[in-house]
Design a protein around this motif. Structure first.
Motif: not given
Length: 182
Positions: A145, A149, A167-168, A170-171, A173, A175, A177
């Motif tokens: 994860k 990436r 790393l955050s 959202a929805d 998953e 993400k 940034y």
């Protein structure tokens, strides 16, 4: 040790056997025992209690050992059984945090990339814990994860030396940034 005609003499030797034979049964019993302890003693209790009791060993462990090893004289030579219990939620969070810090330090040292994350990232990664694979399941999830990436983004020149990555979640998953460089 000395070889003999019919065997080997091993004075003062300790033999360690490991097995996943009762993995599910032990995990189920440990989870039930932990829930019972938390209910009876509360979550702040520091009292150490053996979650696998003697009656579980007699009613569950030894019948399965007898069924699989078939010989009582072999089972009779087992002096002690140590149970490796599933991790608690706090332990899982600690393992995830340790794995993230390892990659954070690696990114900083090798690529001068600053990596930070929200606490929700740790919580989401813990959900990947698989009792059968233990801590490895968390390591693989962090690699899948996050690390892969980051590597792909680095390979595509989307991030580079001096990047700040947050790393955050959202929805549902994780993400990545890219934040402004300081």
């Amino acid at each position: 040790y000395q070889r003999r005609v019919h065997g080997v003499e091993c004075m003062d030797a300790i033999f360690v056997m490991t097995s996943n034979l009762l993995q599910k049964e032990i995990a189920d019993e440990a989870i039930k025992a932990r829930q019972k302890m938390m209910t009876e003693m509360g979550t702040d209790s520091t009292e150490v209690v053996e979650p696998i009791g003697p009656e579980f060993k007699e009613k569950v462990v030894f019948p399965i050992l007898r069924q699989n090893f078939k010989r009582d004289e072999f089972i009779g030579r087992i002096n002690e059984i140590l149970f490796f219990l599933p991790f608690t939620e706090e332990q899982l969070l600690g393992l995830v945090r340790k794995e993230l810090v390892k990659w954070q330090e690696n990114a900083q040292r090798r690529h001068n990339i600053t990596l930070s994350w929200d606490p929700e990232v740790e919580t989401l990664l813990v959900k990947a814990y698989n009792i059968r694979y233990g801590a490895r399941s968390l390591q693989h999830e962090v690699e899948r994860k996050i690390v892969s990436r980051l590597a792909k983004a680095h390979e595509l020149d989307q991030i580079g030396k001096g990047s700040n990555i947050k790393l955050s979640v959202a929805d549902g998953e994780i993400k990545l940034y890219k934040q402004a460089q300081q």
